[in-house]
Write an enzyme that holds these catalytic residues in place. Structure first.
Site, mmCIF file in Angstrom:
data_model
loop_
_atom_site.group_PDB
_atom_site.id
_atom_site.type_symbol
_atom_site.label_atom_id
_atom_site.label_comp_id
_atom_site.label_asym_id
_atom_site.label_seq_id
_atom_site.Cartn_x
_atom_site.Cartn_y
_atom_site.Cartn_z
ATOM 1 N N MET A 30 0.842 -1.196 0.000
ATOM 2 C CA MET A 30 0.000 0.000 0.000
ATOM 3 C C MET A 30 0.884 1.255 0.000
ATOM 4 S SD MET A 30 -3.400 -0.992 2.106
ATOM 5 C CE MET A 30 -2.770 -0.819 3.755
ATOM 6 N N HIS A 37 9.139 -3.342 3.623
ATOM 7 C CA HIS A 37 8.813 -3.497 2.199
ATOM 8 C C HIS A 37 10.094 -3.739 1.384
ATOM 9 C CE1 HIS A 37 5.452 -0.592 3.453
ATOM 10 N NE2 HIS A 37 4.802 -1.688 3.095
#
Ligand code: AMP
Length: 287
Positions: A30, A37
Site C-alpha cells: 500500500m 517493504h
C-alpha cells in the site's frame, strides 16, 4: 524503471515479459515504503528477472471509521526507494480502475482463518485483502509473490486463496523487519507521538517476554498471557484488542505452548492500531 497505471497496459506488458521467458517476482504494497517493504523487494530482485512493485491503498480492506482517508502516501519517495532496490515496474492503479462503479466480484476465504483475530476485529478486512491480491495476481501474472510475516494471518489467507483457486504462483513469506528497539516496522508508525512510540514497544517486549517464559518452561498459555497482558496494560495509552497464542496453521487457540505456537497481538496505542506476532519456542526448547 517504468510506472504503469493502466490495468490493460500492465497485463499486456506482464504477458509479454512471460512470453519472452522472463520470471516475474511481485511485491504488493500500500506504499509509504519502509525497510520491511524493501526487504521483500530485495528478495524479489534475487528471485525474478522482472521485479514488479504495486502501490495501491485498497479501499476494500478498510472498515468504516478506519484510516483509509489518512493512510500515509508519498509516491515520489516510494519511487526513489523502489528505483534504489532495482524495481523494474511499478503498478500504480487508481481505485476506480480496480473497483469501477459496477464492480461486483469478491473473493471470500471462509473458516477460522478469516473469522478469528484480525478477521473478528475487522469484519470484511480479509475479503478485501483476498479480492485485491487475487486481482493483482491476475493482472501481474507473477511466478513468485512476496509477503511479510508482519501480517501473519494475511499471509495464511493469501496462501489458502492461491491454493484453493489454483493460482500458479509461489507465495514467499519473509521475516518481520524491526526498528533497532524492536518495534515492528509499519507505515502506520508515523501516526505515533513520541510518548506513544515509547509505549508501542510493549508489543515487541511482550513477545520477547513470552519467548523468555516459554524457554524457562512456563508453557501454560493462561499463565503466559496473564503476564503479558499485565505488561501491556501497564502502558496508559495502550488498549489490547487481542492477545492470543494459537497454532500457526489452524489458528486455533492452544492451552500449552509448543513449537507450533504463535503469539499474535493487536494493541491500539493512542489512536493507532498496531499488530505484531512471533513464534514462542524453537524445536530445541520444546516444553
Ligand atoms: P502494506 O503496505 O502494509 O500492505 O504491506 C505490504 C507488504 O509488506 C505485506 O506483505 C506486509 O506483510 C509487508 N510488511 C509490512 N511491514 C513489514 C515488516 N515490518 N517486515 C516485513 N514485512 C513487512
Amino acid at each position: 524503471m517504468d510506472i504503469i497505471t493502466d490495468i490493460k497496459a500492465m497485463q499486456d506488458r506482464c504477458f509479454a515479459e512471460r512470453a519472452a521467458g522472463r520470471t516475474i517476482a511481485f511485491v504488493p504494497t500500500m506504499g509509504f515504503l519502509h525497510e520491511g517493504h524493501l526487504s521483500l523487494l530485495r528478495e524479489g530482485r534475487r528471485r525474478g528477472d522482472l521485479l514488479v512493485l504495486s502501490i495501491f491503498v485498497n479501499p476494500a480492506q478498510f472498515g468504516q471509521g478506519e484510516d483509509l482517508d489518512r493512510y500515509p502516501r508519498d509516491f515520489a519517495r516510494d519511487e526513489q526507494l523502489a528505483r534504489a532496490c532495482g524495481v523494474d515496474l511499478i503498478f500504480y492503479p487508481a481505485a476506480d480502475a480496480i473497483y469501477p462503479d459496477d464492480y461486483a466480484t469478491f473473493v471470500n476465504v471462509v473458516g477460522p482463518l478469516t473469522t478469528t483475530l484480525e478477521g473478528a476485529s475487522r469484519p470484511g478486512h480479509f475479503r478485501g485483502v483476498a479480492t485485491v491480491v487475487a486481482k493483482l495476481l491476475i493482472i501481474v501474472q507473477p511466478q513468485v509473490a512476496l509477503f511479510g510475516r508482519k501480517d501473519f494471518q494475511q499471509l495464511a489467507v493469501v496462501r489458502r486463496m492461491t491454493t484453493d483457486l489454483n493460482l500458479p504462483v509461489e507465495i514467499v513469506g519473509m521475516p518481520i523487519v524491526r526498528e533497532t528497539d524492536g518495534l515492528a516496522m509499519s507505515s502506520r508508525n508515523v501516526y505515533l507521538s513520541d510518548a506513544e512510540r515509547q509505549q508501542a514497544l510493549s508489543l515487541s517486549q511482550a513477545l520477547a517476554r513470552g519467548r523468555h517464559l516459554a524457554a524457562e518452561g512456563v508453557c501454560a498459555v493462561g499463565e503466559v498471557l496473564a503476564a503479558l497482558r499485565a505488561m501491556i496494560e501497564a502502558q496508559p495509552a495502550a488498549r489490547i484488542d487481542y492477545l492470543r497464542i494459537c497454532h500457526r496453521s489452524s489458528f486455533l487457540e492452544q492451552e500449552r505452548i509448543d513449537v507450533d505456537s504463535v503469539l499474535l497481538l493487536a494493541v491500539t496505542v493512542g489512536k493507532t492500531r498496531l499488530i505484531d506476532n512471533g513464534s514462542l519456542l524453537d524445536e530445541a526448547e520444546a516444553c
